[in-house]
Structures are given as C-alpha cells and as structure tokens.
Scaffold this active site. Structure first.
Site, mmCIF file in Angstrom:
data_model
loop_
_atom_site.group_PDB
_atom_site.id
_atom_site.type_symbol
_atom_site.label_atom_id
_atom_site.label_comp_id
_atom_site.label_asym_id
_atom_site.label_seq_id
_atom_site.Cartn_x
_atom_site.Cartn_y
_atom_site.Cartn_z
ATOM 1 N N CYS A 193 1.045 -1.339 0.092
ATOM 2 C CA CYS A 193 0.148 -0.276 0.583
ATOM 3 C C CYS A 193 0.935 1.205 0.450
ATOM 4 O O CYS A 193 2.130 1.221 -0.041
ATOM 5 C CB CYS A 193 -0.661 0.103 1.715
ATOM 6 S SG CYS A 193 -1.753 -1.673 1.282
ATOM 7 N N GLY A 219 -0.598 0.885 -5.055
ATOM 8 C CA GLY A 219 -2.014 0.555 -5.053
ATOM 9 C C GLY A 219 -3.203 1.546 -5.586
ATOM 10 O O GLY A 219 -3.124 1.836 -5.966
ATOM 11 N N ASN A 278 0.967 1.322 6.069
ATOM 12 C CA ASN A 278 1.047 0.073 5.175
ATOM 13 C C ASN A 278 2.536 -0.843 5.941
ATOM 14 O O ASN A 278 2.809 -0.847 6.872
ATOM 15 C CB ASN A 278 2.251 1.120 3.924
ATOM 16 C CG ASN A 278 3.350 -0.087 3.377
ATOM 17 O OD1 ASN A 278 2.821 -1.186 2.915
ATOM 18 N ND2 ASN A 278 3.991 0.519 2.656
ATOM 19 N N GLY A 279 1.719 -2.145 5.338
ATOM 20 C CA GLY A 279 2.446 -3.462 5.379
ATOM 21 C C GLY A 279 1.691 -4.708 6.620
ATOM 22 O O GLY A 279 0.164 -4.654 6.161
ATOM 23 N N CYS A 302 12.748 -4.249 2.718
ATOM 24 C CA CYS A 302 12.013 -5.214 1.645
ATOM 25 C C CYS A 302 12.676 -5.128 0.520
ATOM 26 O O CYS A 302 12.749 -3.920 -0.275
ATOM 27 C CB CYS A 302 10.589 -5.117 1.710
ATOM 28 S SG CYS A 302 9.423 -5.857 0.183
ATOM 29 N N TYR A 344 10.861 -3.898 -8.106
ATOM 30 C CA TYR A 344 9.255 -4.361 -8.695
ATOM 31 C C TYR A 344 8.391 -2.713 -8.088
ATOM 32 O O TYR A 344 7.191 -2.016 -8.654
ATOM 33 C CB TYR A 344 8.760 -5.256 -8.133
ATOM 34 C CG TYR A 344 6.880 -5.106 -9.008
ATOM 35 C CD1 TYR A 344 7.281 -5.009 -10.830
ATOM 36 C CD2 TYR A 344 5.682 -5.043 -7.872
ATOM 37 C CE1 TYR A 344 5.624 -4.989 -10.458
ATOM 38 C CE2 TYR A 344 4.706 -5.085 -9.212
ATOM 39 C CZ TYR A 344 4.556 -4.983 -9.506
ATOM 40 O OH TYR A 344 3.296 -4.894 -10.071
ATOM 41 N N SER A 351 8.253 -2.840 -16.151
ATOM 42 C CA SER A 351 9.117 -3.017 -14.533
ATOM 43 C C SER A 351 10.641 -4.048 -15.069
ATOM 44 O O SER A 351 11.055 -3.521 -14.812
ATOM 45 C CB SER A 351 8.597 -3.686 -13.579
ATOM 46 O OG SER A 351 7.547 -5.171 -14.317
ATOM 47 N N ASP A 356 10.323 -8.807 -13.510
ATOM 48 C CA ASP A 356 11.134 -8.441 -12.397
ATOM 49 C C ASP A 356 11.047 -10.040 -12.179
ATOM 50 O O ASP A 356 12.756 -9.887 -11.008
ATOM 51 C CB ASP A 356 9.957 -7.231 -12.028
ATOM 52 C CG ASP A 356 8.842 -8.398 -11.753
ATOM 53 O OD1 ASP A 356 8.537 -8.593 -11.561
ATOM 54 O OD2 ASP A 356 8.178 -7.389 -13.282
ATOM 55 N N CYS A 416 5.585 -14.051 1.522
ATOM 56 C CA CYS A 416 6.017 -13.427 2.059
ATOM 57 C C CYS A 416 4.632 -13.061 3.345
ATOM 58 O O CYS A 416 3.198 -12.910 3.003
ATOM 59 C CB CYS A 416 5.639 -12.386 1.380
ATOM 60 S SG CYS A 416 6.124 -10.057 2.229
ATOM 61 N N CYS A 453 11.824 -13.996 0.851
ATOM 62 C CA CYS A 453 10.520 -15.027 0.326
ATOM 63 C C CYS A 453 11.397 -15.244 -0.797
ATOM 64 O O CYS A 453 11.189 -16.312 -1.401
ATOM 65 C CB CYS A 453 9.736 -13.958 -0.475
ATOM 66 S SG CYS A 453 10.827 -12.340 -1.795
#
Lengths: 452, 452, 452, 452
Positions: B2, B28, B105-106, B239, B245, B287, B350, B386, B441
């Site tokens: 987000c 988003g 966000n998270g 992250c 990306y 991307s 990506d 993730c 990931c």
C-alpha cells in the site's frame, strides 16, 4: 482522431468489439460505444457512454450483453467544449432502408456548407458532430447504401474512414486520398475492419490489407459481397501523424511497422544533428521512445530513460486546486535526477505544437541539473492547422507559425531545438504500400485542395 | 503493498494529499482515501472510496473539499475476496483521547493471536484488515499516543509504516526492522511523511531522510516535537522487493535511486549470463526496462523494445467473456513482430512467481517468431511466502518451490531461465543508507523470527 | 402521457423549469430534461437523464446550472422496451434557422407513413420517438417556425401539445382537437406554458387561459408576439382521461378542478348504484380518493380508508426474486384489516384496463375478510386502444373487449363491477370551458378520423 | 427513528429482508442495509448504502444476491450532519465469539459516559452512532451473547430494539420499558422480528406477539431456543409517537390498529373542540388523514381533501436555488383552491414542533381564501426533547416551550390551535396490550429517570 472497429459473422460480436476497442483505446478516451446487429431478431441495438472503453463496457452490462452477429464500435478523442455523450458514436439512424449504424474517424472540411445546403431542404441534425452529415448525404441519394455512397461522398471535402452496419452487412469506406486509415482483417469466418492492424492482430486475427483510398467494401456472412474504388485521387495521402504520434508502435501503417518508422525518424534526426555532442539520448515517454532508440543507435550515444511516465493520470484529470495545475507535468513525468544531473542530453519528443508542455519539461529537467538539453522532434514545425480530424489549434496558437527555431529554443528554455526535415520524415514514414503522405500541417498543402 | 502520505501545517492539506497519492498510485489501485484535521474547528473528517485516486478524489467532491491543515492519505493494493470499501483507509477511530486517524502500509504476522487476546478482553473489530489491531493495542496502554506506541508495538510481529493524525499532530512510525519504507520530507513550512521519496519531490518538496527502523516521530505546526527510536533491531531489513518491483524508478530507496539499482541488477545478470549469445535485450515493460538497459550496456548487446504495454488496462479489468480471458496478456502487451521474428532474445522481467503470466508471454513471443528466448529475472526464485504485506501465494503455488530452473524453463516455454543470485541482487540494491535487507521470500529467513 | 413546461424572460429559467417539472412529475417518471436558451451568449444547451426529476436535476449539476432566460422541460412516461435515455426530451436540433429545442406531449397516429415519406426524400431519424417527425415536417416547409408549423401540422393525424424554443422565442402549439392539454400562465414578467395549471400556480404564477385547440402562440421577452388559430376542428376533444386519472386533482382542466370532476363522477356512480347496500365506501388510493368522497356524500354511506398506499415504491421497482412479484400489490397497497373484515364495501378505482391489478386487489381484500366488494370505476369499459399518447394495450388485452361486466366481476373476484356510463362521465368532466371530449377508448370513435 | 427486520431459517433470507424493509421504509430513508449469515459456508456478509431501500438493494447486486439463511436489515432515519454511509447498519463486528451483526432502533441517553468509560479501558469506536456501544458492553461481559446481554444492558439508560445474528442464531432484544417496538412473527418455517406488524403481514407472515419489555429471545433453525425477561420495569412505556406519527396506519401497535387509534384521536379532538363551528374537516396529508376521518365522523362535519401531497418529493430534496426554498411546502402540498376558498376549516395535522412548516401551510391555505382555519393536532404540545431516538430539537427550538397556545396561533397564522390533551391521547392510543406510554416529550417525565 478517433478509432473504429467492426466485425461480422461472429456470434460474440459485441465482445469482439470490446476487445478490438481496447486495442484502439490510445486513439481516444473521451467516449466509446458499440452498435450490434442481430441477424435472428433483425434488430440493431446500440450502447454508448462517456469515458474509456473499460468504463463504458464494464459499467454497462448492456454493451457486451447485446447479442448479435455483426457489430461496430468507436472510441472518441477528447475535444473540448462539446457534450461527450451526445456525440458518442456509433450513431444509429432510422432511414428509408431501415436502421443503420455508423462509426466515423475523420473530419469534414466543408461541413458547414453541406449542413447549410441540407438544412435548406429540410434536414435536421440531432448531433453536433459532422459525422451525421454523411448519413444525410447518403439518404438524399437513390439506391442502396453502396450505390448512394459514391454520389454522397463526392460532395465531401475531408477525411474519413467509415464503417456502417445495415441488415447484417458491414460496409467500410475510406476517403479518396486515404487520409484516415482503415485495415481489413480476418478472424476465423469473420471479417474485421479496424483503424489499425494491432486491433486485428491482438484479437487473434490476421491482417489482410489496407482498404484502398476511395474504396468501398461490403461484407456479409463471411463473404466480401462487393469491393470497388468509387473515386481515387492520384496522390495517395495518408496522414503522416499516424507514424509520428497516433498509431500504436505495434501497428503496421503503409506497410511499415510504426516502431520501425519512428526509429528511422530518430536515425535521420541523428544525421541532421551529427555535430551536437551529448552524453545521453533520452525520450519523452512514451511517444518519443522509438525515435530515441533509433537516434542513439545511429549516433552511438547511450540511450537512457531519464523521465518515467505516471500512467495513472488519464486525460480526464481535473485538478482540485489552481495551484496544483503547474505541478501536473511533474505528476505525469517523473524525472530520475541522477540520470539528468550534469548531463548533456538529447531529448526526443514527437512534436512541438504550442510549446507550453515542452517549456514545462525543460524547466523540470533543468531543475534536476541538466547541463544542456538538445531538443529533437520527430515532426517538422507545425505551421498550418489540420482540417482532417486532428485537434491542432489555429495558426496564431502554433508556436512555429510565430517564431523561428532559435526563438522557440529560447522560449521553451532548450539549448537548441531540432525539427526533423519534412523530406527526412517522409523517408522514414514510407513503407512498401505508400510513398506519399498528407503533411499539410507542416507544408500548408492540403491534398483535398483547401486554401487558407 | 500500500502507500501512505501525510502532510501537516498546510492550508490545503487535502489537495496536497491528493497530489501525493497520485504519485504513490503504483503502490495500490483498489481503494484510496484521506483523513483531514482542521485546527480551527478541531474536527477530523475522512473520505474513502473504491478504485484509484482520481476516481475517489474527482468523483467525490468531499475528498479535496475537506478543509484542514493536517491530512493523511492511503492507497490500497488490490487483494482478492475482501470488501474494498470496508477496508479502505485511513481508518478513523473515536478513542479515550478523541478522534484519531490511521494509515498503515504493512502486515501483521501474529494478527490472529493479537485479535484473540484483545477480543477475549472485550475488543470488537469493525474492519477485517489487521491495521485496526494497532489502534486497539495503543488504546490498551496508558499515556499519550507516543507513550503508548512503544508498548503496543512490542506485541506485534510484523511490518509496518504508520501515519497517525490526532489533534493536529502527525505521528509517523516505522517497524523495528524497517521492513516497510517511510520517508521524511519538507515542503515550505510543512513536513511530509510518505512511502517513497518521489511523492515528496513531485509535490515540490525536499527529501530529508528515511524514518529510521524503530523510529517514532511526532510533528506539529511545522516543528518536530519529538523523535526517538522506540526499538531497533540489529539487522536493518528493508524489503528488497521495493527495489525489484514496487517502488517507482524515480524514488530513492536506501540511498540509491531505484532506476540505478535496477540497472545494476541487469548488469550483474549480464555477468551471470555472459556465455549466452543473443541479438537483442528486451524488457517486459514497464518493470523490466531499467534492468534491461543495464544488461544491454554491460553485455554490449543492443537494447530494444519488442513489447509495448497497453496502459489503458487497469487492474480492475473484468473480461466480458471467458474466451477473451486467454487474450488478456495479448491486450496488455503488444508485440512488435519484426523486432522479435528470428531473433535470439534476452527477455528481462522483474520476477517469476507462479509462472502463468510468463508462460503467456513466451507463447506470445514465439507466435511472433522468436528464435530463442533467454528469460532473465531481476529477482531470485521466490520460494517462501511473504508475511509482511506482499500478496505472494502459498508455498505450493510458488513455481520455484516445486520445480528446478530447467523444469521452469520447459514449463513456461523459454530457452532457459536465469534468476539473479541473491548476493548479486543484494549488491545491486545496496545504497549508502542500507546494506542489509529482508529477502525472506528468496531465503526463507524472516527477520522477525517467523518459522514456517 | 408526458408533461411539458416552458418559461421565458426569466433569469433563472432552468431553476423555474425544475420547479415546474416537479409539479408535473405525476405525468411521467421515466426520464426528464431541460433545454435552456441564453439570450446573451445566444446559445441553446440541454441536459436530459433517465429517472425522475429529482434524480436528473439533483444528480446532474449541469441541469439547473445552465444559465439562460428561456427554457423548456419535459417529463417522460414509463413505456416498455425503448431506450429511456435516447428518447429523453427536450430534443435539440440544428436546422436551417439554427438550433431549436422541442418538448412534446402526445402521439402521432400516422407516424410510420410520415416517416416513410420523409425517409424516401432523404430524412434520417436519430431518435425512435415520433416527436422528431414534427421537426422534420416543419423544416421541409418554407418560412419561419410559425409560418411553417401550420403547413407541417396539416400532415399529422394525432395529438400534441408542443413547446419550442428558438432564439429566445418560446412557441406553444396545441393540436386542432385540443386532445392534449396546454395552459398559459404568467409569473411576474415571464410567460409560462405547462401541461397543467397546477404547475403554473405552484410556481407562484397565475393561470391565464388554456391554449385553444389549433392555436399557435409565440412569446418573446415577456410579450405575446403572435397568437392565432392555424386550424380548428368543430369538435373540441380534450382527452377525458385527464379528469379520470392523469391530471393532478389540484389542476383545473376544461375550467373545472379535477378533484371536483372526480367527486361528481363518484356522485353519478352512486346514483347508478343506488340499489346496492353497503357499509362503507373506500377508494383504491390515490387515484380513487375524490370519486370515493363524492360517492360517499351522495350515497350517505360512510367514507373510509381501508387501503393505504406505500409511496416509496416507484415505477422503477425491480423484484429481486420471482416469488416476490406476486406480493408487489401487497407492498404497494397496505390493507387495514379491521376496516375491511366483515364489511360490505364499495371500492372505487379510476379504471379497469387488463383486470390483473384489480384481481390482485380483490384477493387482498378478501384475504382480509371483506364480505362483499362492489367494485365501482370512474371510467367506462375501455374497449379501444388509444392512439393519442396513452399507453393502453391492444384490443385483445382489453378485458372489456373480451368479457361482459358479469364475466369481469367473476374473473377478478368482485361481488359485482360497476362502470360509470359514458354520458355520466362526460357530465362530470364538463367544465365551463369545454363540453365535449375525446372518449375514443370507451366509444371507438376517434376525433381525428382513425378507423380500426 | 429507524426500522429493523430479521428473518431466520429461510433460503432466500436476503430477499425476504428486502421485502420486509420496503414495508418499513416510512421509518427511515437515509440509509439501508442487510447482513446475511450462510449456514453452509458459515460466513456473515453485509451490504449497506445511502438512500432508500430500492436504491440500495436494486443498485447493488450484492444486497439481494448474498445467499444465506438468516438475515437482518435496517433502515436509517435522516438526521443531519453525520456521514450516512459510515453509520448505515447493520454493523458487523469481529469478536471473541466470531462475527456478529447488529441492527438497532433507538437511542442511548448515557452514551457519552459509556463511551468514556469504555475508551478509558482501551475501547475504540469505528462508527459515530451509539449503536456500537451496545456491542462493546456485550463483549466486556463473560459468556455467550444471551448471557452477556443482561449485564451489558444494565449499564444503558436508553431505548432500544435490537436484532443480532451470530452463527445462524437470530437474537432479539427490547429495552426494559419497551420504549421502541419489536414484533415477533412467523412465515412458514421461519421466525421474523420486525419493528412493525405490517412488515410481517405484508411479507405473507403471521403476527405472533410483541416482544415484551425487557425480553431477550434467541431463535435458531425455526425454533425459539430461549426467551426470557432480563429486566422489566413496572411502567411499560412504549413511545406514544408511534401511534401519532411513525407507525404505518396498517400496523397494530399495543394491540390496536394505528389507523383506529388515530381515528380515536380525531374523535376526542372533536369532543374537545365541540364549540367550534366549521364547514369542513381536512387533513394535512398523509399523517393527518385518519384523525381527520375520526374527527369528521364524531363532529358530523363533512370530511374533504383540500390539500394533496406530491409524493415525488423525497426527503433528499435539495433546492437548486435559495429562492425556491420558500416554495417547497407549496411543492409538497398542492391545495385545491375551491375546496378551501371561503370555508371555515378544521385542519388536522399530527403534531406541531417548531411551527415553521405549520406557518407555511397556514399561509398557503389563506392564499387560497380560507375563511377560518381551526388547527387541530393529534399530539399535545411538545415541551421536552426526546432522548430515546426521535429527532426532536432542543427545548429552545420547541415552539410550545416558548409560547402559549394563543401565541402559537398568532405566530403561525391560524384562527386557533387545538392540541389533544395528554389524557385523551393516551385513551386513544391504549390497546389491549398496553395502557401506559412514554410521553416524555409532552410531559417532561422520562421513564428511564432522566432529569433535565
């Protein structure tokens, strides 16, 4: 600028038009619509709406739900001031030969004279778009649609690619100079007509050929019923702005892939500008990308992307606040500072019309520390308005009408401004199918004989 | 994923949030909203809606018309199944210390355990998003917001960048590992907090610094009232997918411009693949563009664009017809045949998660006559889900969890598949401000200690 | 059935039309719209939409925001199958004498013949409503609008009340038999034309007179420029269904207040039914209320309300579930059981066309324990279709065409059915201004000479 | 004022709620919604929207399409200033015992104290409506919903009719004084709970009984699992305004049909006013109709309708122009002049609160030539605000708090004003099931012990 798409002999004609229009969306986002003929119920039903294709077709169950075998669609380019909904096409008219639907890309130059003459004998106009004129003229002639069209179109000075549906017959027409594009394709047992080859190929179909200048083609139940040249001018004059800006890079225009034509524009610009020293070639995305690739390759200067486009800003963007407006170019184009800072940049855009947007781009790049900006355009100076369907301003708003190249550079804030020459542009645009073009906006010479 | 944005001490706070969110729109498109505090009337009002920022703010007069001096905003990433409207943020809650707004966000890993514990003592949840948990935990603690936050957040295992407004104070928080980004900026007399630097710069502001891992910062009337580290873990773990990306290429993440990091990923991929002979390097746009530029430069193989993106297809695309669905990748990516035909291509994307989209792209390129497709990814194989806010599937849907690289190549139809190595990715992503990352990931090692 | 309203010489013409249409809303809820002429800018702009007046004018800022001095409006009655939006009026046409707007209440009987003749000479129709025919005919004649109208209208067999705007002149027309109503009023310095007197009075204006059968009136800047009878038939034949059902009870039609005319229908029905013994007189609300009051007074039987209307069910009601459909009459009409149970009831409704709704009402009342239901109608049996604008079904769907009164009673489940006689209806409807009527639906005698 | 409806053990529960709410629409038009539990998938899903039931359920496919067996619905009364969407019910909460939905009609007097106490211990409120308080209190108690409710509700001073759904169990609650109504019914194998009997009967169901004051009833799979009185006060005090204004005339309240109660109010008013000479009794429609019928019958003065209501004006009416606003009462109430002119009229309305609307009605009737207007109200003077859910203004806005009856008559322009006495009102309202009422707005005596 608009886009048209038609398909016949197809059980999911409305869905096919939806897919087709999605691939022509770059030709217009103001309004979209479809008209669908059902061979069983012998009905012609339409659905139009303001906004882009997804809005109109996804929000309106009616659009793709109209069952039928033969359908046309239209995307309309944003123009100011007129009601988008009232002029959303296809138009449907009830005539002496029943209901008929019409989708039109192009513009009629002598529309006011035609309207005045028609009105004098009683015609009434329900739309403010000039596409209605064509239907009036057709209906004033005797005979079937394809019999009437040559006589009707003889009265028109202008550019047009037309698709009609009537009683399950799809009829395509291209003006005698071929100013506006129209391509024939095939998908299984269905014929397709579309403004660009990409819409045929992306629908899974095969491109057959361009509709010829002055050609009328009538198609029914998977067969070409009739195809003939009703009038052909010596000078084939497709609009060269298709190659510069309008067409998708993935389309073939005049037998040459647009991306390739744009790379050649870049290559020839590079030759024109061979004395300029620079560190990097950058496009104004997205329209300048292929010309920049061609330039970089020819000039052996590295290609890079120093500006990134924010694709979420549609044309319908309305600023909530006056002060935000100056920031819009910033919002649409995001600079990557360190690719710009201290660099001597060859910046490539498609064209320079009024100069206001270019000025904002120069200020944005300078604020990021660009050392020199050599601004190159894959179009010559625009000095005359277009009367064939492109939304160019009047002469006095055209910066190249009022200023020398040096003055323009100073005005917008570039180190220098470099327009491709018209011969070079033509050389780049020429494909296997066509060597001549309408370049009236650059030359003032209008193929249909307009004097201004 | 987000995006969050906040601004204080600004008379047009709601408009500023609108501009800010436009530049975070890539994070988003499912829902957007704002909450605005008015220092004169001492009121906190909000407005949220489904869809992208333009839809929500343009369609809803209320959004930008809310007058106030301190405002936060949020864009929400499309996730399936849950009501977009009910979970659109910012959330506004009425608490013991009055009305408070929250944008998050998270993702919280132990949300179910927290909820169960809270519910046991009477808490009720009005949203289905885990962001509400944070507010509950805060309100169970004593003291002001910044006093309560450290104690509340100690109970959370997860990733978060938070912005609160309460009584004209804007408070920003970043999780102790710094998994989610949050950047501090200044615009005139106003402070800004945003997920990415681009949103600050495009608003005309200046980037000051990243909010530190485990930092809480409270800002009021253009002054930083308080800023402290409530908890900091040894391993800073932002992250790494931001660089791959999510982030805009124009943003700086960890002190390095994202476009540059992506070019380095390409460069290192080129070194990994130095034995592969190819005619051209092409990105899957948008991307893959910068990685492809970096690859081409390093490998001295020409860069070209053989695929063009149709930017009019939003994420909200709903196919009208089952049969159309297979064509969607064709509609989103338009191939330029002659750039592909007969070529040995290095194609750069990506990441490769499930493999279904990649398979469609391979089929598309082969149908255009590609001779060889050497598929290169600027992310290593994704082998673990993730839990920190990225919408990855479960292990068994992850293609790299189930197949070897060779099997993947065969499955999707590429000549071969080449993942960047994790050390190379980290090398490319490292900036002046950060050398370590969350790469769970790819590695299965979760910084917050999750075992699966 | 539709409603029309026009006002001139008024600075807030669009707002005035809004108010006027609100008071004509009972004449049609399918679509609404306005067209506004601005004397300063010399522009004519329109706005139409589907739904009722509040929806169209409140949802669409454009409608009341169009600034101008002379405006007309239209409400459209719900009819099935045709696109509401395409046929929403006023229509605006561009003609030899410039832009002109038209609002039409009525129906043209020989529309197909007229269309065929017009189409043969090239006319095209953009709407599927027959109102467009009038404009075509006018434009085929020489001279100004009021010069052309008599010649154009001579070709029409049908009923019409028309209001035009052109260049700031408002022109009203009523058909030669006066089948459809049109009333002239004054509000300050402005003239008003409206379908009903109530719309003039509720706007704060004063009713001057009915537009005469066959009259054309042209008004400009608060002055009647011209008024003349272009054609007048011996038999003045206003539609008697206005008194029975369509007009507001607060309007004056033919010089008599509609509520009073309905009370007299009730009184005469009471005399027809003087041998029937009953406990109570009840209306089917709202249309039967005044007839029931008149009946009760004459028969000296108590009046009561045993059925209450749920006014929240609009005509746009769509049932979510097939099984709910049978319950709709229950939802629209709520019975008050103890007023019905065990009673001998005289139930009064306006008319009985197909018999399906009446059947549902009888079942509802019987389920509440009604002992006897003597069903009385303030309209005679409907035996012929209306060709003048009322949405009656074909002959074979008309229950009174197929059954005797006794059969009807049995079919719907009433103790007996009592239609007012045509002479009694005419007696009740007669006002100071008119003694004769179009009662073709009851008599099969069409004033304009239609033979079926 | 709001309306609630619930049904269980029904395969088309969402459709049934739709039908039920349509019959409760008179209780609120601001917002509507439903929450549906599906026993197979064990999910609870909701859908709410602004506007009336048809808007919300017809526009939103989701509402009636939610499949499930147990559903509740809510209609919300228009109140000013607060966001209609945020407070649209049913609310859905995630709690220690899973998801639970709540629909509430009523008002909590001590909401601020409760909120403060809850917030102090960490509660957060996501809505601004006081209905959320109940859920908080329940969740702070131990045990199942019906175990927790008595303890939770003991803390509330206020009025409430509640319906919950949890895990397929529908639970209804009525406050200990029975201030807000709740009725139990049966439709086939399903139980129904509804604010009014009319919603049960119009759904085709049978009314069983009123939920008792202080009763909790839990129903599952067509069986009453449990029913008990958690707290009952001596004085049963249902709100007497249901009989005066809120309830449908077709509903039974306290064992007496509302239409009948209103006729008795009229009868008793007639006795109070027996010395007044008048020509006619007229209602202000629709709320005054039955009282006027009762008055006319008792006083042997003819009943007539001199005012007709324009039912197309919803509560959402927004005037486009300030000057139009004064005309609104004219637009909502159409006078029939000749029924008013020269008459001595007894005009009957339900209540007189601020006096502004009544003043407009008097002016309207006088402008039509009324000779005398004897204004009669089926409610006593409103002297105290309601704290139990009716949107009455503060004391100083209550005209009867500030003026004598004679002053009021002068202020509004009536010949005289006649309020029913409180004893007479109570006499008229009393039914077989209840003899006592909450009449706090007339007496200042609040059953729950509020002092002001």
């Amino acid at each position: 600028m608009c886009g048209v798409f038609g398909i016949e002999n197809n059980d999911k004609a409305a869905s096919a038009v939806f897919t087709g229009l999605l691939n022509l969306q770059h030709r217009g986002q103001e309004a979209a619509g479809t008209a669908v003929y059902n061979c069983s119920s012998k009905t012609l039903r339409g659905c139009v709406g303001a906004g882009n294709v997804l809005n109109v077709f996804n929000n309106n169950a009616a659009a793709t739900a109209i069952s039928g075998n033969c359908a046309i669609g239209h995307v309309r380019y944003a123009t100011s001031g007129k009601s988008s909904l009232q002029n959303a096409q296809p138009f449907i008219f009830n005539t002496k030969s029943g209901f008929i639907a019409l989708a039109h890309n192009g513009n009629i130059y002598n529309d006011k004279q035609i309207a005045a003459r028609l009105q004098k004998s009683g015609a009434i106009f329900a739309h403010t778009s000039d596409s209605e004129h064509i239907m009036h003229l057709v209906e004033r002639e005797k005979g079937s649609l394809i019999e009437a069209l040559p006589k009707a179109l003889a009265k028109i000075n202008g550019a047009y690619a037309l698709i009609f549906i009537q009683d399950g017959v799809m009829t395509g027409v291209r003006d005698p100079y071929g100013i506006r594009p129209l391509v024939l394709g095939k998908l299984g047992k269905s014929y397709i007509l579309a403004s660009e080859s990409v819409a045929i190929e992306m629908s899974g179909g095969e491109v057959l050929r361009d509709i010829a200048p002055g050609e009328i083609i009538a198609i029914e139940k998977g067969k070409i019923k009739k195809s003939f040249i009703f009038e052909r001018k010596k000078n084939y004059a497709p609009c060269i702005f298709e190659q510069i800006y309008f067409a998708s890079p993935a389309s073939k225009v005049c037998g040459k892939t647009v991306a390739k034509a744009r790379m050649e524009m870049g290559k020839l610009l590079a030759r024109q500008m061979k004395d300029i020293k620079a560190d990097v070639v950058m496009p104004v995305p997205d329209s300048g990308v292929f010309a920049a690739l061609g330039f970089a390759k020819e000039a052996k200067i590295p290609f890079d992307m120093g500006l990134v486009r924010n694709h979420y800003m549609g044309r319908s963007f309305i600023t909530p606040d006056q002060k935000v407006r100056e920031n819009i170019v910033r919002i649409k184009l995001l600079p990557i500072k360190e690719k710009i800072k201290g660099k001597r940049i060859i910046l490539i855009d498609d064209s320079l019309v009024r100069g206001t947007t270019s000025g904002k781009i120069m200020r944005l790049m300078k604020s990021c520390g660009a050392k020199e900006i050599h601004f190159a355009l894959s179009a010559p100076p625009v000095i005359s308005p277009c009367f064939y369907g492109i939304d160019t301003p009047t002469k006095k708003e055209l910066i190249a009408h009022n200023m020398t190249t040096a003055q323009i550079a100073k005005f917008i804030g570039a180190s220098n401004v470099n327009f491709i020459t018209l011969p070079n542009l033509i050389k780049a645009a020429q494909g296997t199918k066509c060597k001549t073009f309408c370049a009236a906006c650059f030359s003032g010479k209008y193929p249909t004989g307009i004097k201004i």
